[in-house]
Design an enzyme around this catalytic site. Sequence first.
Site, PDB file in Angstrom:
ATOM      1  CB  SER A  83       1.279  21.158 -22.846  1.00  0.00           C
ATOM      2  OG  SER A  83       0.149  20.363 -22.541  1.00  0.00           O
ATOM      3  CE1 TYR A 109       1.058  19.752 -28.034  1.00  0.00           C
ATOM      4  CE2 TYR A 109       0.328  18.639 -26.029  1.00  0.00           C
ATOM      5  CZ  TYR A 109       0.467  19.797 -26.780  1.00  0.00           C
ATOM      6  OH  TYR A 109       0.023  20.993 -26.273  1.00  0.00           O
TER       7      TYR A 109
END
Length: 731
Positions: A599, A612
Site C-alpha cells: 500500500s 495497517y
Amino acid sequence: MSNSNDTFQHINYAWDDEKTAQFNSTLDGLVYRSNLLGSDQRITNTGGGNTSAKGIEIDPLTGKEVEVLWVKGSGGDLRTSTAENFSSLYMDRLLALQDRYYQADEVGAKTQIEDDMVEMYRHATFNLNPRATSIDTPLHAFIPYKHVDHMHPNSVIAVAASKNSKALTEKIWGDELIWTEWQRPGFDLGLKLQSICKDYPKSKGAILAGHGVINWANDNKACYALSLEIIEKAARYIEAHDKGEDTFGGQKYICLDAENRNQVLAEILPYLRGLVSGEAKLVGTVQYDESILHFVNSQDAPRLADLGTSCPDHFLRTKIKPLYVAWDPAKDSVEQLKLMLSEGIEQYKADYSQYYATCKHDNSPNQRASSPSICLIPGIGMIAWGKNKSESRVTAEFYNCAVEVMRGAEAIDEYIALPQQEAFDIEYWLLEEAKLKRMPKEKPLAREVVVVIGAGDGIGKATAHRVAIEGAHVVCADLRLEAAQQTADELTSVYGVGIGVSGSDISSCGPAIAVQTDITDRDSVSKMFQKVLLAYGGIDKVILTAGVFLAPGQNSISEDKMFDVSFAVNVKGGYIVATEANKIWQAQQLPGALVITTSVNAAVSKKGSLAYDTSKAAANHLVRELAVELSPLVNVNGLAPATVVKGSTMFPRDRVIASLTKYSVSFTEDESDDELRDKLALFYAQRTLTKQPITPEDQAEAAYLMISGQLSKTTGQIISVDGGLHEAFLR
C-alpha cells in the site's frame, strides 16, 4: 440390427426424427449427424474423424443446379461443428482432378502429387467457402454414395490394429466391410475406396488397417445408424473375448491409496514439469482412474507402451510412444522415482532424436520438442503434457483411446503398431506441419499457471480477469471459497470449460479453478498449492492481493489485536505464500514471479490506521527481502495501491459513511453502496496529481505488467499505482 437403444449395448442411439424433419438443407442434416457422432468418444475422439454429404445446390455463378460435397474442414471437431466448419466443393471438379493425378503418377511423381493435390482442392471450392479443406476430402468425394462417415472408434481400431486384422474383419462383419492395408490418407486412398465400391457393390464400408473405419449410405439417418452398428459388432466381439483381470497379463504393481498418491504427485509433478519443459513450458493433466491404473500396473504395460500407438490421430497428440517408468510403489522411494524420471526423460529425448534422424526426409520439418507427452507411472497413473490445459487434457484422452485399443486387440488377437517410418511420415507430414502453422498465435500467458490469492473481489477479481485475457490458467484463491468460485465461474463463462472437462475431479478442470486458502495458516496454503499441482502440474506466477484493514472505530477489537491480525495477514501471510510457492519453483527450475500487494500507506505517516500502515511498511521490506532470497529464479515485486474503494471488502458501507462524514462529503442514507463508494473515490482522487479515481482494474494492469515478462529485469521494487499521491513519493 434395429435402430434403438434396446439393441445397442455398447453405444447410444440418439437420432431424433422430429429434429431432422425441420431441416431444410443437406448441410443441416450433416451438421446434426456430425454433432451426434462427435459427442460420444466411443465413436470418435476429440477433433478426429470426418463426415460428408453430397447434395444439389444452386451455383451462384450460373444459377443452375450442381452437385456439391460438404465435408468437415481441416482442424474441426465433430462434436462442436457448425455449418461454418464444413468445406464445400463442386463434385464435378473434384472428379476431374483424377485425370491430373493419373498423369502425374505416370511420370513417377506420385508421392509429391499426393501432397500437391491438396492445394488443387481449393480450385474446386463452391461459393467461395473459406474453410480449409481436409486431406481426407478424396476419401469422401470418390465414394459414390451421398453420405460418408469416417470414424475412429476404439473397438474398431482394436480390430484394425490387430496382427490378424484382415481375418478378424471378415469374421466380424462378413462382406459388409472390406479390409484395406494401411495407407496414409490422401488421393490414392480415395481412389482405392472408389474401386472397392465398384468391385464390392454390396459393401457398406471399409476397415482401414491401423486406422479406423469408413462407411457409406444414401440416407443421412441410415449412415448414422450404420456407423453405430459397425461399432456395436466390434464391441460385442471384444466383450466375448475379454480376459477380465488377466487383460495385459494381470497386475504386477499395487495402487497407492488416494492420500499417498496425491502426496507423491505433489512432490514429483513440479520436478517432472521442469524436466519436460526444457524446450517449451508445458501444462499437465493427471489421470488415475481404474482403467488407466489397470494398464500402468500390469505385466504387459512396458511391452505395449514401447510399441506406441497405432491410429495416426492418437500419436499426433501422444508422440510415437509414452515414457513408462518401472517404479515399484511398494518398495521404491519418491527420490528413486525422481531419479527414474530424470534418467528416463534423458533417454527418451535421445531416442526421439534418433528416431527423427533415422526417418527424416530431405524436406522434413525441423525436429519438434523431444520430451514425452505421456508419462506412465505404476501405482500413480498417467500424466499428460501439452502447451495448455486443454491440449494436455485431450492428449490424455487420446492415450486413453490408445489403451482401449490395446485392450481390445490383446483380447481378440495381438496388438501391433504402425511401422516407425510410417508413423514418422504422418507425424512430420508437410500437410500436418501446414495445419500447425495455420493455428492462431499463442497468447502471452497461454502456457502459464497464475495463482491469484484474494481473487474473490476487488483487486484480486480484476487481476484474475486481466491475466485470463492473456491466456493464463487462473487459480482463483480466497479465504471465502464461494467468492473464489464466483470469479472462476465468471472466467469459465467467458473462456469456456474446455474439451473433456467432466466430473468433480480437479485434474479434469478447465482454464480456471477456485480453491480456498487461509494465508495465515501454512498447512492451508500448502494444501492449496497441492490442489494447483494436481490441476495443472505446476505454478508460474503468484499474485497476492489478499489483505486486511482494521481501524479504531470500525472494528470492535483492541489495538493489540489489530496489530496481531494486521501483521499475520499483511506480512506473515506473504511470507508463508512465498516460501510455499518457492518449494515448487525450486523443484521446477523454471522462471517464476511473485507480486505482493502492499500500500502507499507504507510510505505515508498518518493518523487512524497505525496497525495497517506499519504492517504494509513491513510488507514493503518483505518484498525486498524475498527478492534477495528467491533470486535468481523468481522475480519479486510489490504493488502499492492508493485507496481503491470500488469493489473492495476493505470499504464496507459503515467505513465509507464514516470517511464521508470525516471529510464533510455530503451524502444521503438512501444512496446505494456503490453510489457512496463512488463519492468517496472521487474525493480521494482530488488529492492526487491525476485527479482520477483509482480502480481495481488499474491495479490489475500493473500486476499483469509485473508478471508478463516485460519487466523481467525488475525485482525488489514497489510499484505505486496511486494516481500521483505526492505524499508517497520516495524520499
